[in-house]
Design an enzyme around this catalytic site. Structure first.
Site, PDB file in Angstrom:
ATOM      1  N   GLU A   2      -1.765   2.501  13.251  1.00 49.44           N
ATOM      2  CA  GLU A   2      -1.323   1.490  13.702  1.00 49.44           C
ATOM      3  C   GLU A   2       0.351   1.416  13.923  1.00 49.44           C
ATOM      4  O   GLU A   2       0.691   2.352  13.318  1.00 49.44           O
ATOM      5  CB  GLU A   2      -1.793   0.072  12.531  1.00 49.44           C
ATOM      6  N   GLU A  62      -4.273   3.657  -8.065  1.00 44.81           N
ATOM      7  CA  GLU A  62      -3.309   2.681  -7.807  1.00 44.81           C
ATOM      8  C   GLU A  62      -3.178   1.515  -8.436  1.00 44.81           C
ATOM      9  O   GLU A  62      -4.286   0.944  -8.599  1.00 44.81           O
ATOM     10  CB  GLU A  62      -3.779   2.374  -6.269  1.00 44.81           C
ATOM     11  N   CYS A  72       0.740  -1.084   0.119  1.00 47.10           N
ATOM     12  CA  CYS A  72      -0.163  -0.058  -0.042  1.00 47.10           C
ATOM     13  C   CYS A  72       0.998   1.376   0.152  1.00 47.10           C
ATOM     14  O   CYS A  72       0.570   2.227  -0.730  1.00 47.10           O
ATOM     15  CB  CYS A  72      -0.958   0.061   1.234  1.00 47.10           C
TER      16      CYS A  72
HETATM   17  P1  NAD Z   1      -9.597  -6.068  -0.761  1.00 43.85           P
HETATM   18  O1  NAD Z   1     -10.590  -4.796  -0.040  1.00 43.85           O
HETATM   19  O2  NAD Z   1     -10.429  -6.640  -1.852  1.00 43.85           O
HETATM   20  O3  NAD Z   1      -9.892  -7.272   0.631  1.00 43.85           O
HETATM   21  C1  NAD Z   1      -9.306  -6.920   1.691  1.00 43.85           C
HETATM   22  C2  NAD Z   1     -10.124  -7.865   2.799  1.00 43.85           C
HETATM   23  O4  NAD Z   1     -11.335  -7.371   2.617  1.00 43.85           O
HETATM   24  C3  NAD Z   1      -9.973  -9.194   2.237  1.00 43.85           C
HETATM   25  O5  NAD Z   1      -9.633 -10.072   3.421  1.00 43.85           O
HETATM   26  C4  NAD Z   1     -11.496  -9.402   1.744  1.00 43.85           C
HETATM   27  O6  NAD Z   1     -11.848 -10.791   1.956  1.00 43.85           O
HETATM   28  C5  NAD Z   1     -12.206  -8.466   2.617  1.00 43.85           C
HETATM   29  N1  NAD Z   1     -13.519  -8.251   2.000  1.00 43.85           N
HETATM   30  C6  NAD Z   1     -14.009  -8.113   0.910  1.00 43.85           C
HETATM   31  N2  NAD Z   1     -15.176  -7.656   0.769  1.00 43.85           N
HETATM   32  C7  NAD Z   1     -15.664  -7.342   2.172  1.00 43.85           C
HETATM   33  C8  NAD Z   1     -16.983  -6.999   2.589  1.00 43.85           C
HETATM   34  N3  NAD Z   1     -18.128  -6.791   1.902  1.00 43.85           N
HETATM   35  N4  NAD Z   1     -16.909  -6.841   4.099  1.00 43.85           N
HETATM   36  C9  NAD Z   1     -15.758  -7.281   4.891  1.00 43.85           C
HETATM   37  N5  NAD Z   1     -14.746  -7.660   4.157  1.00 43.85           N
HETATM   38  C10 NAD Z   1     -14.461  -7.584   2.891  1.00 43.85           C
HETATM   39  O7  NAD Z   1      -8.408  -5.622  -0.899  1.00 43.85           O
HETATM   40  P2  NAD Z   1      -7.084  -6.541  -1.573  1.00 43.85           P
HETATM   41  O8  NAD Z   1      -7.305  -6.520  -2.989  1.00 43.85           O
HETATM   42  O9  NAD Z   1      -7.316  -7.731  -0.997  1.00 43.85           O
HETATM   43  O10 NAD Z   1      -5.979  -5.542  -0.982  1.00 43.85           O
HETATM   44  C11 NAD Z   1      -5.382  -4.547  -1.819  1.00 43.85           C
HETATM   45  C12 NAD Z   1      -5.750  -3.327  -1.276  1.00 43.85           C
HETATM   46  O11 NAD Z   1      -5.215  -3.134  -0.061  1.00 43.85           O
HETATM   47  C13 NAD Z   1      -4.799  -2.250  -1.963  1.00 43.85           C
HETATM   48  O12 NAD Z   1      -5.617  -1.088  -2.494  1.00 43.85           O
HETATM   49  C14 NAD Z   1      -3.859  -2.079  -0.864  1.00 43.85           C
HETATM   50  O13 NAD Z   1      -3.305  -0.658  -1.326  1.00 43.85           O
HETATM   51  C15 NAD Z   1      -4.408  -1.939   0.087  1.00 43.85           C
HETATM   52  N6  NAD Z   1      -3.649  -2.173   1.235  1.00 43.85           N
HETATM   53  C16 NAD Z   1      -3.687  -1.317   2.234  1.00 43.85           C
HETATM   54  C17 NAD Z   1      -2.695  -1.253   3.581  1.00 43.85           C
HETATM   55  C18 NAD Z   1      -2.335  -0.128   4.307  1.00 43.85           C
HETATM   56  O14 NAD Z   1      -1.826  -0.558   5.520  1.00 43.85           O
HETATM   57  N7  NAD Z   1      -2.895   1.178   4.053  1.00 43.85           N
HETATM   58  C19 NAD Z   1      -2.038  -2.383   3.486  1.00 43.85           C
HETATM   59  C20 NAD Z   1      -2.073  -3.523   2.632  1.00 43.85           C
HETATM   60  C21 NAD Z   1      -2.774  -3.234   1.555  1.00 43.85           C
END
Ligand code: NAD
Length: 494
Positions: free
Chosen positions: A475, A398, A298
């Site tokens: 965090e 992104e 991220c």
């Molecule tokens: P995502 O939002 O698709 O999924 C993240 C998590 O959310 C997964 O566990 C997924 O199963 C869950 N999820 C999906 N739909 C949900 C719902 N309706 N209710 C509750 N939970 C739900 O994201 P991704 O593709 O897995 O991760 C990539 C993204 O995460 C990128 O945009 C990245 O920038 C971000 N990210 C941010 C940080 C940070 O610390 N800021 C760290 C890592 C990743």
């Protein structure tokens, strides 16, 4: 088994021995209810290697009920004992680090070296918050002689942790370690493409002495398992790390229950290099700011904002370095591993094809690759897009892959405007030898963390989080405890 033995056995059998495949609820493995099972894929080979429980609302309900009971026990556990258990968990994680790293490498696609770093960082997080567990004191307040007043710092209750796939272990631990230190219980929903290390951590915590029910893990999809978890009114804080779109949905889901929320979302972070910067430091910094973890970070430095006088030299050196990077299955020791899923690979490729179609100059990369030895897997070549306009989609969106966007500036005012020119505000790196420029830029840039002359400088001791569309809440560091504690003011008439 040593890592070499585990790797050899993995390439021979196509799976890993003794993986936990059920939910972890109330201190034990629990088979899924009606949800059944789903498969997890090894991105380095593009093949399924193990199945796991596909959780649903009933499994989530069971886990939250367990966490409610777990909270009663854990919040009453003396802080010094919480501290000892978290320290023991850190010790076990170090002892079992190699197995954790192999599982993480196979499940996520990252390199073994990166996985080892994540596990070491996670052990350190457990240790850091162990040290805080017995120091969460309130304060006494002087209201004059007619009253005695003081505050208590109480745990908020049951917490939910929704974890993405790019850092399955360390993102999970940076949420649950402060929650546990504060006396909260937890239900974790790991990403559906990386379920295993979360289950291993829950088991490890029990072996470290954590009472049953304090940490529970439900695996499965976001829709079937994540959504009912964040909607449950018994959950008092949700820590969500993931995409902006899902984060916005989670924010709407928790609103009716007035549940606390930390959102760690996306980024499009700039590495800003001034003309007086050390060229080699800029090249190495920019290279690993974007290509570490195949760009799936991220806070990746996905934009190089560079002064015109350095542009051509740095770009050419970066291209040469990028072309030397070896890609391959994480267990084979490459520089860059696979991207996490076929779906995500297609999204990265689509971003770059659209850039190519609108005439963006792709100075290296821009193609889907596979593991040289097996001819399989989900890889994307390290890619550099040059001389982009501030309004280009590759600057504003992104991509979350190994794709660097270069933007050129002439003066400091333009550098700051470009750095702040997206709707994200997570991280920024400043490269210059001039301390005044560094400080002005550090103050001016909108980001949760700014580093100078070393993009990845910092540590778990520092708060981490974003502003604007990158989210809110912090965090890591002592700030990481705030979400899991609440203050109660007590006043006595005397
Ligand atoms: P995502 O939002 O698709 O999924 C993240 C998590 O959310 C997964 O566990 C997924 O199963 C869950 N999820 C999906 N739909 C949900 C719902 N309706 N209710 C509750 N939970 C739900 O994201 P991704 O593709 O897995 O991760 C990539 C993204 O995460 C990128 O945009 C990245 O920038 C971000 N990210 C941010 C940080 C940070 O610390 N800021 C760290 C890592 C990743």
């Amino acid at each position: 088994m040593s890592v070499d033995q585990l790797s050899a056995a993995y390439f021979e059998t196509g799976t890993l021995p003794d993986l936990p495949r059920d939910h972890f609820i109330d201190g034990r493995a629990v088979a899924p209810g009606v949800g059944g099972r789903m498969e997890s894929f090894d991105p380095g080979r593009g093949m399924a290697f193990a199945d796991f429980a596909a959780g649903d609302a009933a499994d989530v309900d069971h886990a939250v009920t367990s966490a409610v009971a777990g909270f009663e026990v854990w919040s009453a556990t003396p802080p010094a004992q919480r501290c000892a258990i978290l320290n023991e968990a850190a010790r076990l994680m170090r002892q079992e680090a190699e197995r954790f790293a192999v599982v993480e490498c196979v499940d996520s696609g990252k390199t073994l070296a990166e996985a080892r770093g994540d596990i070491a960082g996670s052990a350190r997080l457990l240790e850091y918050y162990a040290g805080a567990a017995d120091k969460l004191d309130g304060r006494s307040v002087n209201l004059g002689n007619d009253n005695a007043a003081f505050t208590l710092r109480e745990p908020v209750g049951v917490t939910a942790h929704i974890v993405p796939w790019n850092y399955p272990t360390s993102t999970l631990v940076r949420g649950i370690a402060p929650a546990l230190a504060a006396g909260c219980s937890a239900v974790v929903k790991p990403a559906e493409t990386t379920p295993f290390t979360a289950l291993m951590i829950a088991d490890l915590l029990i072996r470290a002495g954590l009472p049953a029910g304090v940490v529970n893990v439900v695996t499965g999809t976001g829709i079937a398992a994540g959504a009912p978890l964040v909607r449950d009114p018994r959950v008092r804080h949700v820590t969500f790390t993931g995409s902006v779109a899902t984060g916005v949905g989670v924010m709407q889901s928790v609103a009716p229950n007035v549940t606390g929320l930390t959102l760690e979302l996306g980024g499009k972070s700039p590495l800003v290099a001034f003309g007086d910067a050390d060229v080699d430091a800029v090249v190495e910094g920019a290279l690993w700011a974007i290509f570490s973890n195949a760009g799936q970070i991220c806070s990746a430095g996905s934009r190089l904002v560079i002064q015109r006088s350095l542009h051509a030299e740095v770009r050419d050196k970066l291209v040469a370095r990028a072309q030397m990077l070896r890609m391959g299955h994480g267990l084979r020791g490459p520089d860059i591993g696979a991207v996490n899923s076929a779906r995500h690979l297609a999204q990265i490729a689509d971003h770059v094809s659209r850039a190519r179609a609108r005439g963006v100059e792709i100075v290296t990369g821009g193609e889907v690759l596979s593991d040289v030895e097996s001819g399989a897997g989900w890889f994307y070549a390290p890619t550099i897009l040059d001389n982009l306009a501030a309004t280009d989609d590759a600057v504003l969106q992104e991509i979350f892959g190994p794709v660097l966007a270069i933007q050129v500036f002439d003066d400091e005012a333009e550098a700051l405007a470009l750095a702040n020119g997206t709707e994200f505000a997570l991280a920024a790196g400043i490269y210059t030898k001039d301390i005044a420029t560094a400080l002005r830029m550090a103050r001016g840039v909108d980001a949760g963390q700014v580093t100078v002359n070393d993009y990845w400088a910092g540590g778990i001791e520092l708060p981490f989080g974003g502003n604007r569309k990158s989210g809110f809440g912090r965090e890591n560091g002592l700030e990481g405890l705030d979400a899991y504690t609440r203050s109660k003011a007590i006043t006595l008439a005397v």
